[in-house]
Design an enzyme around this catalytic site. Structure first.
Site, mmCIF file in Angstrom:
data_model
loop_
_atom_site.group_PDB
_atom_site.id
_atom_site.type_symbol
_atom_site.label_atom_id
_atom_site.label_comp_id
_atom_site.label_asym_id
_atom_site.label_seq_id
_atom_site.Cartn_x
_atom_site.Cartn_y
_atom_site.Cartn_z
ATOM 1 N NE ARG A 167 -5.412 2.459 4.413
ATOM 2 C CZ ARG A 167 -5.618 2.768 3.133
ATOM 3 N NH1 ARG A 167 -6.222 3.888 2.810
ATOM 4 N NH2 ARG A 167 -5.219 1.944 2.195
ATOM 5 C CB SER A 239 -0.758 -1.563 3.812
ATOM 6 O OG SER A 239 -1.141 -1.620 2.473
ATOM 7 C CD GLU A 335 -3.280 0.446 6.859
ATOM 8 O OE1 GLU A 335 -4.061 -0.245 7.542
ATOM 9 O OE2 GLU A 335 -3.154 0.338 5.636
#
Ligand code: EPU
Length: 339
Positions: A167, A239, A335
């Site tokens: 990520r 998320s 995130e």
């Protein structure tokens, strides 16, 4: 360029999937690469706080954005290289990610089917190195074209120079706020096998006789629909945190105290702990903070359950981080981009 094209005091409610009623001081959207190049050339970004906003599906506004929001609406997929087995395509940054997946699956090109239904744009997919169900977009990206807002030049960098990791990419680090992505190239395969390793996929595919790309896409969509909240129904940004990555020693110590801990080996020395499990074990599934809550079926996702403000969602995320740290000594890293 005509300054009238910059909208003033513009509502971002339709441009963020938490559905927060926040405003940008200025807002500019463009349909072509040459429009944004011209915009930058004329100095409209110089010295200004700015934000590139794709679908707003991975962002939390804690208040109004005092700056210029630029919104790409550049679409298009073109073939740049083709051989017997492979095809390389160039996709405009504003293209909706899932439209691109649908296109590839319809053409019978392998590679991105497991990334079906991820919200967002193609430009953002490279920044965030999106991943799901055993696939990561960094495995398919060959190069990224961007414009540097300082020297106003256009650059193309290859996969290695994008410094992709979980990520993460150079666009979130060294090039953050310095460039605007124009297009992304992907290498897809003309034949291949399905990536069925992720938990739940074999079961989801089992209802099909000879599953191919279309069936895989449908299975991923079914899994996502059964687990994840649709932003059209419940405000969320997927998320909220990354899964924390630890070393083997830390993991073994945690396993002693919490034998049912859920974790996955990244490689021999690194272990990814399921943040959803950590949050659940802190008893946060039924917790509500001024309208912010976690999604019951997947507590890694913070939801705007009841008219929460961005500030309340942020406060709630900090409560989660604190509780997880107190119980497990692990630091949850957001995130989602928090502004
Ligand atoms: N779990 C629980 N309790 C729950 C739900 C899940 O303990 O209520 C545990 C389960 O053990 C499960 C584990 O958490 O096996 C992992 O759950 P899941 O398979 O849903 O994956 P994840 O690690 O939580 C990641 C991505 C998702 C992606 C899924 C599927 C991150 C930060 N998130 O979630 O991506 O869809 O894998 O591949 O890596 C996103 O980035 O926005 C996103 C949704």
């Amino acid at each position: 360029m005509n300054s009238a094209e910059i909208k003033i005091n513009y509502s971002l409610k339709a441009h963020n999937t938490f559905k927060l009623d926040v405003y940008a001081s200025e807002f500019y959207e463009y349909d072509t690469e040459s429009q944004i190049i011209d915009f930058i050339d004329k100095g409209h970004l110089t010295g200004k706080e700015f934000l590139v906003l794709g679908s707003g599906s991975n962002i939390l506004f804690t208040g109004n954005f005092e700056g210029l929001v630029i919104h790409p609406k550049t679409y298009g997929i073109s073939i740049v290289n083709e051989s017997k087995d492979k095809i390389e395509v160039c996709v405009s940054a504003g293209e909706i990610w899932d439209d691109f997946v649908q296109w590839a699956v319809n053409k019978n090109y392998y590679g991105i089917e497991n990334l079906s239904m991820i919200p967002g744009t193609v430009g953002a997919s490279a920044i965030q190195n999106i991943g799901a169900y055993g696939s990561e977009v960094s495995d398919l990206i060959t190069e990224v074209k961007y414009i540097d807002i300082t020297d106003k030049k256009i650059y193309t960098i290859n996969n290695k120079d994008c410094e992709f990791s979980y990520r993460n990419s150079i666009f979130k680090t060294k090039l953050k706020n310095k460039v605007i992505i124009l297009s992304v190239n992907f290498q897809l395969q003309k034949s291949g096998s399905l990536n069925c390793e992720y938990t739940g996929i074999p079961e989801a595919l089992s209802c099909f006789k000879n599953p191919g790309l279309k069936e895989m896409r449908q299975s991923i969509i079914n899994i996502r629909n059964s687990k994840l909240p649709a932003p059209e129904d419940i405000g969320n940004a997927g998320s909220f945190f990354k899964n924390p990555v630890t070393d083997n020693d830390t993991y073994q110590k945690l396993k002693k105290d919490f034998p049912d801990i859920k974790a996955f080996y990244e490689n021999n020395s690194k272990i990814k702990i399921a943040a959803a499990w950590l949050i659940e074990k802190c008893g946060l599934k039924n917790y509500e903070h001024y309208g912010a809550s976690v999604y019951e079926k997947q507590p890694l996702i913070i939801i705007n359950k009841n008219n929460a403000t961005g500030k309340a969602i942020f406060e709630f995320s900090e409560i989660i981080r604190k509780k997880v740290f107190e119980k497990f000594g692990l630091n949850l890293e957001p995130e989602v981009i928090i502004l």
